[in-house]
Design an enzyme around this catalytic site. Structure first.
Site, short mmCIF file in Angstrom:
data_model
loop_
_atom_site.label_atom_id
_atom_site.label_comp_id
_atom_site.label_asym_id
_atom_site.label_seq_id
_atom_site.Cartn_x
_atom_site.Cartn_y
_atom_site.Cartn_z
N CYS A 63 0.85 -1.21 0.00
CA CYS A 63 0.00 0.00 0.00
C CYS A 63 0.88 1.25 0.00
O CYS A 63 0.57 2.23 -0.69
CB CYS A 63 -0.92 0.01 1.21
N ASP B 62 10.36 -6.57 -8.66
CA ASP B 62 10.65 -7.16 -7.35
C ASP B 62 12.05 -6.73 -6.90
O ASP B 62 13.01 -6.76 -7.68
CB ASP B 62 10.56 -8.69 -7.43
N HIS C 83 -6.27 -2.64 -0.88
CA HIS C 83 -5.63 -3.61 0.02
C HIS C 83 -6.53 -4.82 0.23
O HIS C 83 -7.63 -4.71 0.76
CB HIS C 83 -5.31 -2.98 1.37
N ASN D 163 1.60 -16.70 -4.12
CA ASN D 163 1.80 -17.41 -2.86
C ASN D 163 0.66 -17.02 -1.91
O ASN D 163 0.31 -15.83 -1.81
CB ASN D 163 3.15 -17.04 -2.27
N GLY E 142 4.15 -19.70 1.29
CA GLY E 142 5.33 -18.87 1.06
C GLY E 142 5.05 -17.39 0.95
O GLY E 142 5.90 -16.62 0.51
N HIS F 35 -0.47 -8.46 1.01
CA HIS F 35 -1.27 -7.66 0.07
C HIS F 35 -1.21 -8.48 -1.22
O HIS F 35 -0.11 -8.76 -1.73
CB HIS F 35 -0.63 -6.27 -0.09
N HIS G 26 -0.67 -10.24 -4.47
CA HIS G 26 0.24 -9.89 -5.57
C HIS G 26 0.50 -11.10 -6.43
O HIS G 26 0.61 -12.22 -5.94
CB HIS G 26 1.55 -9.31 -5.05
N HIS H 155 3.22 -12.72 -8.91
CA HIS H 155 4.59 -12.69 -9.42
C HIS H 155 4.54 -13.00 -10.92
O HIS H 155 3.89 -13.97 -11.34
CB HIS H 155 5.44 -13.78 -8.75
P1 5GP Z 1 5.66 -13.24 -1.36
O1 5GP Z 1 6.67 -14.12 -0.70
O2 5GP Z 1 4.81 -12.50 -0.37
O3 5GP Z 1 4.85 -13.97 -2.39
O4 5GP Z 1 6.49 -12.19 -2.20
C1 5GP Z 1 6.84 -10.93 -1.72
C2 5GP Z 1 7.82 -10.36 -2.70
O5 5GP Z 1 7.92 -8.97 -2.44
C3 5GP Z 1 9.24 -10.93 -2.59
O6 5GP Z 1 9.61 -11.49 -3.84
C4 5GP Z 1 10.09 -9.73 -2.20
O7 5GP Z 1 11.37 -9.74 -2.81
C5 5GP Z 1 9.25 -8.56 -2.64
N1 5GP Z 1 9.40 -7.36 -1.85
C6 5GP Z 1 9.34 -7.26 -0.49
N2 5GP Z 1 9.50 -6.00 -0.10
C7 5GP Z 1 9.65 -5.25 -1.23
C8 5GP Z 1 9.85 -3.85 -1.46
O8 5GP Z 1 9.91 -3.02 -0.55
N3 5GP Z 1 9.98 -3.47 -2.76
C9 5GP Z 1 9.90 -4.35 -3.80
N4 5GP Z 1 10.04 -3.87 -5.04
N5 5GP Z 1 9.70 -5.68 -3.61
C10 5GP Z 1 9.59 -6.12 -2.33
ZN ZN Z 2 -1.80 -3.27 1.21
#
Ligand code: 5GP
Ligand code: ZN
Length: 122
Positions: free
Chosen positions: A8, A31, A47, A92, A98, A103, A105, A107
């Site tokens: 957010c 990322d 959100h 995830n 994982g 929030h 998202h 990939h």
């Molecule tokens: P999750 O594990 O929740 O599916 O993926 C979270 C992703 O967010 C990870 O791949 C991590 O590298 C990325 N990430 C976490 N914090 C930040 C940030 O502050 N900026 C960016 N650009 N990516 C982030």
């Molecule tokens: Zn959020």
């Protein structure tokens, strides 16, 4: 907006990000710790913590738009085209899935192997 959510804050411009796409409903950015040569996160601006929280018809429609937007963002950012090319979309969900950022998202991953982490699974 959730005030303690980093994504957010990224949408609000309070945390910097490398934006690759934005419209009224979605925001996409690189990322910070890429698992593949092309690694983009596509998020709804609103959100929603997890996919499990997507319970309404509005959520269903949003997820459909998100999924069909992903290939366009992949192509615009250098993912090789089909039939030989392609990309991967991964969501995830929850601790055992994982998920680290709560929030929703998607990939979007592409580019030459090897990939690492969850992205590497064939
Ligand atoms: P999750 O594990 O929740 O599916 O993926 C979270 C992703 O967010 C990870 O791949 C991590 O590298 C990325 N990430 C976490 N914090 C930040 C940030 O502050 N900026 C960016 N650009 N990516 C982030
Ligand atoms: Zn959020």
């Amino acid at each position: 907006m959730s005030t303690d959510c980093i994504f957010c804050k990224i949408v609000a411009g309070q945390i910097p990000s490398t934006k690759v796409y934005e419209d009224d409903e979605f925001y996409a950015f690189k990322d910070i710790h890429p698992a593949a040569p092309i690694h983009i996160l596509l998020i709804p601006k609103v959100h929603i913590a997890t996919l499990v929280d997507c319970t309404t018809e509005a959520h269903q429609a949003m997820l459909g738009r998100m999924m069909t937007l992903a290939p366009k963002i992949a192509a615009d950012n250098g993912a090789p085209a089909l039939p030989e090319g392609g990309h991967r979309v991964v969501m995830n969900v929850g601790p055992a899935g994982g998920q680290e950022v709560y929030h929703v998202h998607l990939h979007i991953l592409a580019g030459a192997r090897p990939w690492r982490g969850f992205a590497a699974g064939e």
